[in-house]
Write a protein that holds these residues in place. Sequence first.
Motif, PDB file in Angstrom:
ATOM      1  N   ASP A 206       0.826  -1.206   0.000  1.00 36.62           N
ATOM      2  CA  ASP A 206       0.000   0.000   0.000  1.00 36.62           C
ATOM      3  C   ASP A 206       0.861   1.258   0.000  1.00 36.62           C
ATOM      4  O   ASP A 206       1.834   1.366   0.759  1.00 36.62           O
ATOM      5  CB  ASP A 206      -0.912   0.033   1.234  1.00 36.62           C
ATOM      6  N   THR A 207       0.506   2.227  -0.831  1.00 39.45           N
ATOM      7  CA  THR A 207       1.166   3.529  -0.832  1.00 39.45           C
ATOM      8  C   THR A 207       0.452   4.442   0.158  1.00 39.45           C
ATOM      9  O   THR A 207      -0.601   4.091   0.702  1.00 39.45           O
ATOM     10  CB  THR A 207       1.108   4.159  -2.229  1.00 39.45           C
ATOM     11  N   ALA A 208       1.023   5.628   0.380  1.00 39.03           N
ATOM     12  CA  ALA A 208       0.377   6.591   1.278  1.00 39.03           C
ATOM     13  C   ALA A 208      -1.011   6.950   0.756  1.00 39.03           C
ATOM     14  O   ALA A 208      -1.960   7.108   1.533  1.00 39.03           O
ATOM     15  CB  ALA A 208       1.237   7.838   1.410  1.00 39.03           C
ATOM     16  N   THR A 209      -1.145   7.055  -0.557  1.00 42.58           N
ATOM     17  CA  THR A 209      -2.452   7.367  -1.144  1.00 42.58           C
ATOM     18  C   THR A 209      -3.435   6.230  -0.905  1.00 42.58           C
ATOM     19  O   THR A 209      -4.611   6.463  -0.581  1.00 42.58           O
ATOM     20  CB  THR A 209      -2.316   7.638  -2.654  1.00 42.58           C
ATOM     21  N   ASP A 210      -2.960   4.982  -1.058  1.00 43.01           N
ATOM     22  CA  ASP A 210      -3.828   3.828  -0.799  1.00 43.01           C
ATOM     23  C   ASP A 210      -4.324   3.839   0.643  1.00 43.01           C
ATOM     24  O   ASP A 210      -5.509   3.620   0.914  1.00 43.01           O
ATOM     25  CB  ASP A 210      -3.076   2.522  -1.067  1.00 43.01           C
TER      26      ASP A 210
ATOM     27  N   ALA B 209       6.696   7.206   7.636  1.00 46.39           N
ATOM     28  CA  ALA B 209       5.535   6.697   6.906  1.00 46.39           C
ATOM     29  C   ALA B 209       5.921   5.521   6.012  1.00 46.39           C
ATOM     30  O   ALA B 209       5.122   4.610   5.795  1.00 46.39           O
ATOM     31  CB  ALA B 209       4.907   7.809   6.067  1.00 46.39           C
ATOM     32  N   ALA B 210       7.157   5.549   5.494  1.00 48.59           N
ATOM     33  CA  ALA B 210       7.608   4.468   4.617  1.00 48.59           C
ATOM     34  C   ALA B 210       7.744   3.144   5.361  1.00 48.59           C
ATOM     35  O   ALA B 210       7.809   2.083   4.749  1.00 48.59           O
ATOM     36  CB  ALA B 210       8.942   4.842   3.978  1.00 48.59           C
ATOM     37  N   ARG B 211       7.789   3.203   6.689  1.00 54.87           N
ATOM     38  CA  ARG B 211       7.963   1.987   7.488  1.00 54.87           C
ATOM     39  C   ARG B 211       6.651   1.487   8.101  1.00 54.87           C
ATOM     40  O   ARG B 211       6.665   0.633   8.980  1.00 54.87           O
ATOM     41  CB  ARG B 211       8.994   2.234   8.591  1.00 54.87           C
ATOM     42  N   ILE B 212       5.525   2.021   7.648  1.00 51.64           N
ATOM     43  CA  ILE B 212       4.235   1.528   8.141  1.00 51.64           C
ATOM     44  C   ILE B 212       4.095   0.043   7.800  1.00 51.64           C
ATOM     45  O   ILE B 212       4.299  -0.361   6.663  1.00 51.64           O
ATOM     46  CB  ILE B 212       3.065   2.327   7.533  1.00 51.64           C
TER      47      ILE B 212
ATOM     48  N   GLY C 251      -4.429   6.415   2.667  1.00 49.31           N
ATOM     49  CA  GLY C 251      -5.302   7.567   2.852  1.00 49.31           C
ATOM     50  C   GLY C 251      -6.706   7.294   2.355  1.00 49.31           C
ATOM     51  O   GLY C 251      -7.689   7.691   2.990  1.00 49.31           O
ATOM     52  N   ARG C 252      -6.809   6.579   1.244  1.00 49.80           N
ATOM     53  CA  ARG C 252      -8.132   6.253   0.695  1.00 49.80           C
ATOM     54  C   ARG C 252      -8.871   5.294   1.629  1.00 49.80           C
ATOM     55  O   ARG C 252     -10.075   5.434   1.856  1.00 49.80           O
ATOM     56  CB  ARG C 252      -7.972   5.633  -0.689  1.00 49.80           C
ATOM     57  N   THR C 253      -8.141   4.329   2.185  1.00 50.45           N
ATOM     58  CA  THR C 253      -8.749   3.395   3.140  1.00 50.45           C
ATOM     59  C   THR C 253      -9.264   4.138   4.359  1.00 50.45           C
ATOM     60  O   THR C 253     -10.387   3.898   4.837  1.00 50.45           O
ATOM     61  CB  THR C 253      -7.723   2.334   3.582  1.00 50.45           C
ATOM     62  N   LEU C 254      -8.452   5.066   4.869  1.00 46.11           N
ATOM     63  CA  LEU C 254      -8.850   5.838   6.044  1.00 46.11           C
ATOM     64  C   LEU C 254     -10.049   6.727   5.744  1.00 46.11           C
ATOM     65  O   LEU C 254     -10.972   6.857   6.565  1.00 46.11           O
ATOM     66  CB  LEU C 254      -7.668   6.692   6.521  1.00 46.11           C
ATOM     67  N   HIS C 255     -10.046   7.338   4.573  1.00 46.22           N
ATOM     68  CA  HIS C 255     -11.153   8.223   4.199  1.00 46.22           C
ATOM     69  C   HIS C 255     -12.446   7.432   4.042  1.00 46.22           C
ATOM     70  O   HIS C 255     -13.514   7.848   4.518  1.00 46.22           O
ATOM     71  CB  HIS C 255     -10.817   8.954   2.902  1.00 46.22           C
ATOM     72  N   ASP C 256     -12.359   6.269   3.378  1.00 46.18           N
ATOM     73  CA  ASP C 256     -13.550   5.451   3.179  1.00 46.18           C
ATOM     74  C   ASP C 256     -14.136   4.966   4.504  1.00 46.18           C
ATOM     75  O   ASP C 256     -15.347   4.760   4.619  1.00 46.18           O
ATOM     76  CB  ASP C 256     -13.229   4.247   2.285  1.00 46.18           C
ATOM     77  N   ALA C 257     -13.264   4.794   5.504  1.00 42.87           N
ATOM     78  CA  ALA C 257     -13.721   4.320   6.812  1.00 42.87           C
ATOM     79  C   ALA C 257     -14.163   5.468   7.714  1.00 42.87           C
ATOM     80  O   ALA C 257     -14.577   5.239   8.848  1.00 42.87           O
ATOM     81  CB  ALA C 257     -12.612   3.523   7.495  1.00 42.87           C
ATOM     82  N   GLY C 258     -14.059   6.713   7.226  1.00 40.72           N
ATOM     83  CA  GLY C 258     -14.475   7.863   8.011  1.00 40.72           C
ATOM     84  C   GLY C 258     -13.459   8.287   9.047  1.00 40.72           C
ATOM     85  O   GLY C 258     -13.772   9.053   9.963  1.00 40.72           O
ATOM     86  N   VAL C 259     -12.218   7.832   8.893  1.00 44.26           N
ATOM     87  CA  VAL C 259     -11.177   8.184   9.870  1.00 44.26           C
ATOM     88  C   VAL C 259     -10.624   9.575   9.594  1.00 44.26           C
ATOM     89  O   VAL C 259     -10.467  10.389  10.510  1.00 44.26           O
ATOM     90  CB  VAL C 259     -10.046   7.136   9.847  1.00 44.26           C
ATOM     91  N   VAL C 260     -10.306   9.871   8.331  1.00 40.07           N
ATOM     92  CA  VAL C 260      -9.780  11.187   7.970  1.00 40.07           C
ATOM     93  C   VAL C 260     -10.764  11.883   7.044  1.00 40.07           C
ATOM     94  O   VAL C 260     -11.572  11.237   6.365  1.00 40.07           O
ATOM     95  CB  VAL C 260      -8.392  11.086   7.299  1.00 40.07           C
TER      96      VAL C 260
ATOM     97  N   SER D 293     -10.036  13.717   4.368  1.00 44.05           N
ATOM     98  CA  SER D 293      -9.676  13.677   2.954  1.00 44.05           C
ATOM     99  C   SER D 293      -8.399  12.881   2.778  1.00 44.05           C
ATOM    100  O   SER D 293      -7.574  12.771   3.695  1.00 44.05           O
ATOM    101  CB  SER D 293      -9.476  15.095   2.403  1.00 44.05           C
ATOM    102  N   VAL D 294      -8.253  12.297   1.596  1.00 46.10           N
ATOM    103  CA  VAL D 294      -7.030  11.568   1.267  1.00 46.10           C
ATOM    104  C   VAL D 294      -5.840  12.518   1.285  1.00 46.10           C
ATOM    105  O   VAL D 294      -4.753  12.184   1.755  1.00 46.10           O
ATOM    106  CB  VAL D 294      -7.163  10.896  -0.120  1.00 46.10           C
ATOM    107  N   GLU D 295      -6.063  13.753   0.773  1.00 45.22           N
ATOM    108  CA  GLU D 295      -4.981  14.732   0.685  1.00 45.22           C
ATOM    109  C   GLU D 295      -4.432  15.098   2.054  1.00 45.22           C
ATOM    110  O   GLU D 295      -3.222  15.290   2.213  1.00 45.22           O
ATOM    111  CB  GLU D 295      -5.465  15.991  -0.044  1.00 45.22           C
ATOM    112  N   ALA D 296      -5.301  15.219   3.054  1.00 44.27           N
ATOM    113  CA  ALA D 296      -4.837  15.565   4.395  1.00 44.27           C
ATOM    114  C   ALA D 296      -3.868  14.507   4.903  1.00 44.27           C
ATOM    115  O   ALA D 296      -2.842  14.818   5.531  1.00 44.27           O
ATOM    116  CB  ALA D 296      -6.015  15.718   5.350  1.00 44.27           C
ATOM    117  N   PHE D 297      -4.173  13.217   4.625  1.00 45.35           N
ATOM    118  CA  PHE D 297      -3.288  12.154   5.092  1.00 45.35           C
ATOM    119  C   PHE D 297      -1.985  12.140   4.313  1.00 45.35           C
ATOM    120  O   PHE D 297      -0.901  12.004   4.896  1.00 45.35           O
ATOM    121  CB  PHE D 297      -3.977  10.796   4.986  1.00 45.35           C
ATOM    122  N   THR D 298      -2.057  12.261   2.990  1.00 44.55           N
ATOM    123  CA  THR D 298      -0.823  12.226   2.202  1.00 44.55           C
ATOM    124  C   THR D 298       0.061  13.430   2.517  1.00 44.55           C
ATOM    125  O   THR D 298       1.294  13.320   2.499  1.00 44.55           O
ATOM    126  CB  THR D 298      -1.135  12.172   0.698  1.00 44.55           C
ATOM    127  N   ASP D 299      -0.539  14.580   2.817  1.00 48.91           N
ATOM    128  CA  ASP D 299       0.260  15.738   3.232  1.00 48.91           C
ATOM    129  C   ASP D 299       0.983  15.438   4.543  1.00 48.91           C
ATOM    130  O   ASP D 299       2.165  15.766   4.709  1.00 48.91           O
ATOM    131  CB  ASP D 299      -0.635  16.972   3.404  1.00 48.91           C
TER     132      ASP D 299
END
Length: 395
Positions: A91-95, A123-126, A97-106, A108-114
């Motif tokens: 998973d990339t940061a965008t992936d 973040a690369a070691r998640i 972020g999309r998972t978090l956004h779809d689950a209502g955690v964040v 927007s995807v952009e807020a997480f990737t920023d």
Amino acid sequence: MNDPEDSLLPGAEEAPESGPGTARGGRRRAEKRPRRLGGCLVALLLVGALGGVAWVGLTAGVDWVKQQFAEAEDFSGPGSGSVVIEVSPGDTATDIGRTLHDAGVVASVEAFTDAARGRSEEAARIQPGSYEMRKEMKAADALGVLINPGNAMVTRITVPEGLRAVDVAALLAEKTDFSKKQFDKALTRADELGLPDYAGGKAEGYLFPATYDFGPKDQPVDMLRAMVDRWRQSAEQNDIEQAAQRLGYTPHELMTVASLVEAEGRGDDMPKIARVIYNRLENPGTAGTIGRLEIDATVNYALGRKLGVAISTAEIDSVADNPYNTRRQTGLPPGPIEAPGDAAIAAALAPAKGDWYYYVTVDLRTGETKFATTYDEFLQYKAEFQTYCQTSDAC
């Protein structure tokens, strides 16, 4: 942030170079106004006419520019409630972020990737896995949960070397919320376990001993398949296919030898024990042997019990016709009797050089084992072991 080139506005293909949505800076180039036309409305209409873009297109362009220069939508609070999200391998940061956004955690995807961009090394070691999050979290806080590997929801289980498949099932049942019956059933689903064709649909010997992290969504078949996958990794690293051709055995036969080595030896003795097994298989009748491996662990396997239990002559005879009873049957048993680890597999694929046909562990506490090339030498080591047992309570 999206590249403007990936977000062409309606009509952008037909617009001249100075049209909205094409300039890198997000603004149109300054245009010279006609002297006889004034007022905002007339100017906007003229821009629409010259650029081939309607009022709707211009509005979309203005909105796009605002989006590019505005801060990404983000929640302000720590969040509330609970939701479990899954980070998959690759998973990339965008992936994420999309998972978090779809689950209502964040928000927007952009807020997480920023947020991830600002802490790129962490973040690369998640780690892949399941994480318990809150809903409506600030993106930076959500990232903080994910970069801490201790927050991954996993059940860590260490499966030691030398377990039969039924023992593995019992261990997993003890450490998880699933029953042994469920694991036993999963063991019969050979197609889903990913076993090699030469395993004959049986997982015995192919459930690799190692430490595993299982997530909350993992089912019994998933756990067992992870163990088979780990076995494949070992088999590829040791190049079992090439070794089988070199030694003149099938890969399944080599795994059977490896399981016998695991049952009988330890450490540096393993390659020597593998050599004893091959010598007995390939030179029946030599050095007083009678074409049998005569390994007690195989008799215990035939009896359906743990492999380290002492056996009697009566018990050996009770399963005389069982193909796993190498005390009464010649050659290799039909398959592995337990799960070998890397050391035992490596020993089976690269046995030591020597003319040994016997081995005797003369000290049960230290594991000291002596190897004999003749029957008389074997009897000497056997007498040494018997003397040891008279003075030690380890026997």
